[in-house]
Design an enzyme around this catalytic site. Sequence first.
Site, PDB file in Angstrom:
ATOM      1  N   GLU A 262       0.883  -1.159   0.000  1.00  0.00           N
ATOM      2  CA  GLU A 262       0.000   0.000   0.000  1.00  0.00           C
ATOM      3  C   GLU A 262       0.923   1.212   0.000  1.00  0.00           C
ATOM      4  OE1 GLU A 262      -1.382   3.036   1.740  1.00  0.00           O
ATOM      5  OE2 GLU A 262      -2.162   1.783   3.362  1.00  0.00           O
ATOM      6  N   CYS A 299      -2.435   7.632   5.130  1.00  0.00           N
ATOM      7  CA  CYS A 299      -2.495   7.214   3.720  1.00  0.00           C
ATOM      8  C   CYS A 299      -3.716   7.810   3.029  1.00  0.00           C
ATOM      9  CB  CYS A 299      -2.612   5.699   3.595  1.00  0.00           C
ATOM     10  SG  CYS A 299      -2.011   4.775   4.973  1.00  0.00           S
TER      11      CYS A 299
HETATM   12  P1  NAP Z   1       9.673   3.718   3.197  1.00  0.00           P
HETATM   13  O1  NAP Z   1      10.884   4.513   2.978  1.00  0.00           O
HETATM   14  O2  NAP Z   1       9.034   3.101   2.028  1.00  0.00           O
HETATM   15  O3  NAP Z   1      10.023   2.589   4.280  1.00  0.00           O
HETATM   16  C1  NAP Z   1       9.097   1.559   4.630  1.00  0.00           C
HETATM   17  C2  NAP Z   1       9.865   0.273   4.890  1.00  0.00           C
HETATM   18  O4  NAP Z   1      10.367  -0.226   3.652  1.00  0.00           O
HETATM   19  C3  NAP Z   1      11.069   0.460   5.783  1.00  0.00           C
HETATM   20  O5  NAP Z   1      11.215  -0.693   6.558  1.00  0.00           O
HETATM   21  C4  NAP Z   1      12.222   0.582   4.810  1.00  0.00           C
HETATM   22  O6  NAP Z   1      13.439   0.171   5.366  1.00  0.00           O
HETATM   23  C5  NAP Z   1      11.774  -0.352   3.693  1.00  0.00           C
HETATM   24  N1  NAP Z   1      12.292   0.034   2.377  1.00  0.00           N
HETATM   25  C6  NAP Z   1      12.262   1.262   1.814  1.00  0.00           C
HETATM   26  N2  NAP Z   1      12.820   1.223   0.584  1.00  0.00           N
HETATM   27  C7  NAP Z   1      13.197  -0.056   0.365  1.00  0.00           C
HETATM   28  C8  NAP Z   1      13.839  -0.726  -0.709  1.00  0.00           C
HETATM   29  N3  NAP Z   1      14.197  -0.093  -1.821  1.00  0.00           N
HETATM   30  N4  NAP Z   1      14.084  -2.045  -0.575  1.00  0.00           N
HETATM   31  C9  NAP Z   1      13.717  -2.704   0.546  1.00  0.00           C
HETATM   32  N5  NAP Z   1      13.109  -2.124   1.589  1.00  0.00           N
HETATM   33  C10 NAP Z   1      12.859  -0.814   1.509  1.00  0.00           C
HETATM   34  O7  NAP Z   1       8.543   4.576   3.904  1.00  0.00           O
HETATM   35  P2  NAP Z   1       8.577   5.539   5.165  1.00  0.00           P
HETATM   36  O8  NAP Z   1       9.874   5.578   5.855  1.00  0.00           O
HETATM   37  O9  NAP Z   1       7.449   5.090   5.965  1.00  0.00           O
HETATM   38  O10 NAP Z   1       8.228   6.963   4.589  1.00  0.00           O
HETATM   39  C11 NAP Z   1       8.848   7.546   3.462  1.00  0.00           C
HETATM   40  C12 NAP Z   1       7.784   8.080   2.518  1.00  0.00           C
HETATM   41  O11 NAP Z   1       6.870   7.046   2.188  1.00  0.00           O
HETATM   42  C13 NAP Z   1       6.878   9.165   3.102  1.00  0.00           C
HETATM   43  O12 NAP Z   1       7.448  10.420   3.019  1.00  0.00           O
HETATM   44  C14 NAP Z   1       5.642   9.029   2.247  1.00  0.00           C
HETATM   45  O13 NAP Z   1       5.810   9.736   1.055  1.00  0.00           O
HETATM   46  C15 NAP Z   1       5.569   7.570   1.954  1.00  0.00           C
HETATM   47  N6  NAP Z   1       4.590   6.872   2.808  1.00  0.00           N
HETATM   48  C16 NAP Z   1       3.360   6.686   2.301  1.00  0.00           C
HETATM   49  C17 NAP Z   1       2.425   6.048   3.055  1.00  0.00           C
HETATM   50  C18 NAP Z   1       1.064   5.822   2.495  1.00  0.00           C
HETATM   51  O14 NAP Z   1       0.343   5.032   3.041  1.00  0.00           O
HETATM   52  N7  NAP Z   1       0.671   6.449   1.433  1.00  0.00           N
HETATM   53  C19 NAP Z   1       2.697   5.593   4.350  1.00  0.00           C
HETATM   54  C20 NAP Z   1       3.987   5.795   4.848  1.00  0.00           C
HETATM   55  C21 NAP Z   1       4.924   6.433   4.048  1.00  0.00           C
HETATM   56  P3  NAP Z   1      14.268   1.105   6.375  1.00  0.00           P
HETATM   57  O15 NAP Z   1      13.759   0.769   7.727  1.00  0.00           O
HETATM   58  O16 NAP Z   1      15.679   0.731   6.158  1.00  0.00           O
HETATM   59  O17 NAP Z   1      13.977   2.531   5.989  1.00  0.00           O
END
Ligand code: NAP
Length: 519
Positions: A262, A299
């Site tokens: 999601e 979200c």
């Molecule tokens: P994220 O960067 O996607 O991280 C979520 C999880 O996925 C973390 O455990 C992260 O590891 C892992 N991850 C990220 N990139 C990866 C990759 N390329 N390969 C493997 N694993 C990976 O999300 P976030 O930290 O929650 O937030 C960053 C941005 O995501 C926000 O600014 C927002 O734009 C978006 N977001 C959207 C929603 C939504 O529901 N729409 C919700 C949350 C976030 P690490 O622990 O090492 O970082």
Amino acid sequence: MESSIIGFSRGDASAKTFKAFNPANNASIDVNYAMASEDEVNDACLLASNAAFEMAQFSGNKKAEFLNALADGIDGIVEDLVSVMTTETGLPEPRVRAETGRTSGQLRMFARLVEAGHWVDARIDRAQPDRQPLPKPDLRAMLRPIGPVAVFCASNFPLAFSVAGGDSASAWAAGCPVIVKAHHAHPGTALLVGNEVVATLRKCSWPEGAFSLLFGEGRTVGQSLVTNKMIKAVGFTGSRSGGRALFNLANAREEPIPVFAEMSSVNPVFILPGMKLEDIDSFSTGLAGSATLGVGQFCTNPGIVFHPAGEFGEQIKTSYVQKMKKVGAGVMLHRGICDLYHKGIQKLTSCEGVKVEYRFSDSVEGEGSKAGPCVLSTSVNEFLADSAMMDEVFGPSTLLVAYDDLAQLIRVVSTMEGQLTASVFGVETDLKNDQGLVDHLEIIAGRILFNQFPTGVEVCESVVHGGPYPATTDGRSTSVGTGAILRFARPVCYQGFPEEWLPDELKEGNPLEIERCES
Ligand code: NAP
């Protein structure tokens, strides 16, 4: 030093460690977490694969016993969660308490579902040995667990979409082992819940491997997990880039597996011409509340609002800016999210035709990971000319878009990406004269709302928290509500088996008294 939970043991302290940060001041929290090694990831997956056989035979009652006990256990650690989670995430105490309740409530909801048993979608076609020209065999089908599931903790739901959140609860309810990859921003919260899961597994005599919790980076630990051949499905909530990377990896495996990620959604709101002048004030109040709830980090945050152009539209804009001016800055979940929010606004303001109506003082930048509301405006023609305006800005910002006629809105919806939600405001006659707007919205969104705001997702039977890409990587699924269990099950048909061998759900006498489709 803290380390991963591998089955019923703790992982080794590997060379590399990390710390969480308090986003209120960006100071590190003085606990070291050892990142899981490749061997530890493999051990967790092997344990899960072994546990999967035993768990697949669990009755609904046995699964319900565990889910209910875990719910009680999580309610019981709420004071610890308040202390650790507020420091790691900047979320206020009432939110931690509410999310604890939502998490235990979800576990109990899945307990009720598996106790009732109907979810398995039992289908029975009895044999017709005398059928001509060919006899019909006996066929009986039901949903069975898919196998070990990798779950990624969400930054914005440290409980309800993390260690024992909706993904894990629905996977356990289906009979699947769960391996959780903790989020770097809230490892202490993850560990508190993880310890509770292990204690409950022991209490309910579940096998080792039904759960593991891994600390470490997404790009190493997370990717090893998703590519491990023992893993059969993935649950994820986060960024589009992260979800897409995991989806691509899972599909490039020799055995591709489903990824239920999601990701991003701007949750458009459409104000139709019938909205009354006297309703503007309450609409603006509601919109400001929804757009700034949790510092806009939901979200389902309504990011783009389409309103009629002209005097009526100007009144909406003025009223909304007034409401947003009353909302202060708040602490965002982590520095990365805060930086992305400010960059997102920067990018939007540099788009041709976008005007800043209001922006909370930039001076909060630098005071920890704080951010305040922002209201931007543009016209529908400028919006249609630049697809960058459709990108999600994760935080308390709103883009107001003025339109002249409904045909323009249909054009907008036709070019929009998949969404978790789409909301329509107006009077009932607007729906009769909408020129097919709602029908178009049904194609792009998972949940369509009339005169209601999209945040505050109800957890129940009929809710859909999903939508076409990039809202999710699988628009046929929901990650909230009882329907979430279907992601972690697959149909199996038993042909010609004797009565004694068949699962209770498919036995002739229907001993579990579940609803079945029979012929
Ligand atoms: P994220 O960067 O996607 O991280 C979520 C999880 O996925 C973390 O455990 C992260 O590891 C892992 N991850 C990220 N990139 C990866 C990759 N390329 N390969 C493997 N694993 C990976 O999300 P976030 O930290 O929650 O937030 C960053 C941005 O995501 C926000 O600014 C927002 O734009 C978006 N977001 C959207 C929603 C939504 O529901 N729409 C919700 C949350 C976030 P690490 O622990 O090492 O970082």
